[in-house]
Structures are given as structure tokens and as C-alpha cells.
Design an enzyme around this catalytic site. Sequence first.
Site, mmCIF file in Angstrom:
data_model
loop_
_atom_site.group_PDB
_atom_site.id
_atom_site.type_symbol
_atom_site.label_atom_id
_atom_site.label_comp_id
_atom_site.label_asym_id
_atom_site.label_seq_id
_atom_site.Cartn_x
_atom_site.Cartn_y
_atom_site.Cartn_z
ATOM 1 N N LYS A 100 18.164 44.273 -9.093
ATOM 2 C CA LYS A 100 17.112 44.441 -8.090
ATOM 3 C C LYS A 100 17.614 45.313 -6.938
ATOM 4 O O LYS A 100 16.902 46.204 -6.461
ATOM 5 C CB LYS A 100 16.644 43.066 -7.590
ATOM 6 C CG LYS A 100 15.917 42.265 -8.676
ATOM 7 C CD LYS A 100 15.683 40.804 -8.310
ATOM 8 C CE LYS A 100 15.081 40.054 -9.510
ATOM 9 N NZ LYS A 100 14.852 38.616 -9.263
ATOM 10 N N GLN A 140 16.214 33.774 -5.250
ATOM 11 C CA GLN A 140 16.519 33.846 -6.679
ATOM 12 C C GLN A 140 16.510 32.443 -7.293
ATOM 13 O O GLN A 140 17.174 31.536 -6.800
ATOM 14 C CB GLN A 140 17.885 34.531 -6.893
ATOM 15 C CG GLN A 140 18.250 34.749 -8.343
ATOM 16 C CD GLN A 140 17.288 35.701 -9.060
ATOM 17 O OE1 GLN A 140 16.892 36.735 -8.522
ATOM 18 N NE2 GLN A 140 16.903 35.357 -10.281
ATOM 19 N N ASP A 200 7.440 37.954 -4.708
ATOM 20 C CA ASP A 200 7.468 37.368 -6.055
ATOM 21 C C ASP A 200 6.103 36.772 -6.419
ATOM 22 O O ASP A 200 5.856 36.471 -7.586
ATOM 23 C CB ASP A 200 8.534 36.252 -6.139
ATOM 24 C CG ASP A 200 9.848 36.742 -6.738
ATOM 25 O OD1 ASP A 200 9.837 37.781 -7.438
ATOM 26 O OD2 ASP A 200 10.882 36.077 -6.506
#
Length: 284
Positions: free
Chosen positions: A52, A96, A119
Site C-alpha cells: 500500500k 490493518q 476502507d
Amino acid sequence: MNIIDGKALSLEIKETIRQRIAGLTAEGKRKPCLAMILVGSNPASRSYLRGKGNAAAFTGMDSRLVELPETAGNAELLQEIARLNADDGVDGILVQLPLPSHIDENLVLDAILPSKDVDGFHPINVAGLWMGRPCFVPCTPQGIIHMIESTGQPIEGKRAVVVGRSKIVGRPVSKLLLDRNATVTTAHSRTADLGAVTRDADILVVATGHAGLITADMVKPGAIVIDVGINRTADGRLTGDVDFDSVSQVAGWISPVPGGVGPMTIAYLIKNTLRAYELSAEGR
Ligand code: NDP
């Protein structure tokens, strides 16, 4: 059979974003910034975050990695999120997953400002998706739709089967397919005669985490097959949920693992972060 090359498609997306950010910089504006929080040192999580960060760097986007020890508790994590929520230089925040088991995942995800939730896991964004309101849509499902559309085949009127009903992949991709007027079936571990269900699919999306679950006899000839699974074999290779060698003999289009959905997920994370920036005061 055609391969759906997620790596190539993701490069196109990132290149468009790179040009947009170069334009912002030329205008003297701040670059968008993605903040990523890692709790502990899970090697897979670390490798995803590296991917990422590299994608952000490719596009000229800033990124920050906030690392907390495995022993960090809810309070420390919430404090970090509050700090990033309040920071006008941060556009997107991701935590995460998976988090260590002593952390309350819902509490943490709910704490991220919905306007920075790139997200798309905050309840406000999840509700927005299901209610058809503007929202951040999760990255993997968006990448999957892009891959299906890249075949040039219409989604409307087609029979789509999604195997897996998780909050981050199966459910949202089912909704996105429904929004595009596919007739959608969402299968799961209690589905009776999975093969009979998947054989009906013009579009088959598989997200279970079971290596080789889908074999050639379960696939309709000519179908579009998207393999979301990431599994590690005993010798350390990555493999999907679809038995690529046999299914590629039957399918019309198939996405590989690696080089399929993975890079598309990252491209859409960067795209969501650019959108968060554009919706913020500075980006307007
Ligand atoms: P989850 O474990 O949250 O969900 C798996 C789903 O698959 C569940 O709904 C489960 O059913 C269903 N399932 C499990 N076994 C079977 C079976 N034998 N037959 C039918 N359905 C089954 O996983 P995720 O959705 O988070 O991830 C799925 C896979 O995709 C994983 O390999 C993950 O690593 C990968 N992934 C890849 C991403 C990428 O960017 N490429 C991003 C996210 C995930 P039930 O609900 O009944 O338990």
C-alpha cells in the site's frame, strides 16, 4: 480463455492518479495523505502495508505508517485514531486487520471519521452502500467490479454467484453486482450443492480462503471467474480459491492469483484516498 490482468489494470488506475497528483502539486496544493496503523508485527500485514505504501509513493501520494506494539490496548489505538482524525494533513485512515484478539475491532473501526474511512468499513459507509447513498465503498469489491467490467461483457441481466459472505468482500460485492442489475446469489459454507449453484453463474466471484475450492466441473463454460482468495501453499507460494489450471480450460475470463484482485484492492485504496482529499476542504 482470457486472463484478467489485475496488475495491468491497477497500473492504469495508479497512472491516472499519479497525473492528477502531479497536477495538484503543480498548483502548489498539498498532496493527499494516507495514514496506516499497524498493531503488532504480523508478517502478512506488514507485507500488505508495504504494498500500500509503495502504491501511494508511485502515485506521488504521501503515506504514514503508525506502528503500535502487539501489547497496545483499545485506549492507545483510539487515541492514535483521534489524533489522525483531527489532523487536517491526513485524508485517509486505515487500520490493518486482523487486530490482536484483545482489541475490540468494532470499537476501533467505529472511531475512524467516516469521511476518512477509505476502507469503507465504518457503519455509516456500510449503511451508505446498502441504502444507495454517497459513501466510501470497500476497495476489494470495487476492484472486482472493475475487473468484470474490463471484459467488456454486460453485467446487467447476468446470473452472478458470489461464494463468501464476509463483511469486507462477499456482501459488498454482492450489493455492487445487484446495483448493476445482475441476478445475484450469495453462497457460503452452508450452501447445499455448491457446484449446482456455481454452474449457473455467468459471473462467479470466489472469496472463501479455501485453496482450490472451485474446480472446472463447478464452472459454466464461458463464465467470468474472479478469484479473490489468497492462500499460501506448503512451499510458500500464493494460490487462490479457484483451481486455475483446470478452470482456465472452461472459463471465458479468469483472474490469476497473484496478479489479480490483490493489486486492484490497493489501487482502489489509493483512489478512495484521493477522493477523500477531493471531498475535504483543501481538495475542493
Ligand atoms: P472470511 O473468512 O471472512 O469469509 C469467508 C467466507 O467464505 C465466509 O462467508 C464463509 O462462509 C465462506 N466459505 C468458507 N468455506 C466455504 C466453503 N467450503 N464453501 C462455500 N463458502 C465457504 O474471508 P474474507 O472474505 O475476508 O476473505 C476471503 C479470501 O479472500 C481470503 O483468502 C482472503 O485472504 C482473501 N482476500 C483477498 C483480498 C485481496 O485484496 N485479494 C482482500 C480481502 C480478502 P460462512 O459465512 O458460512 O462461514
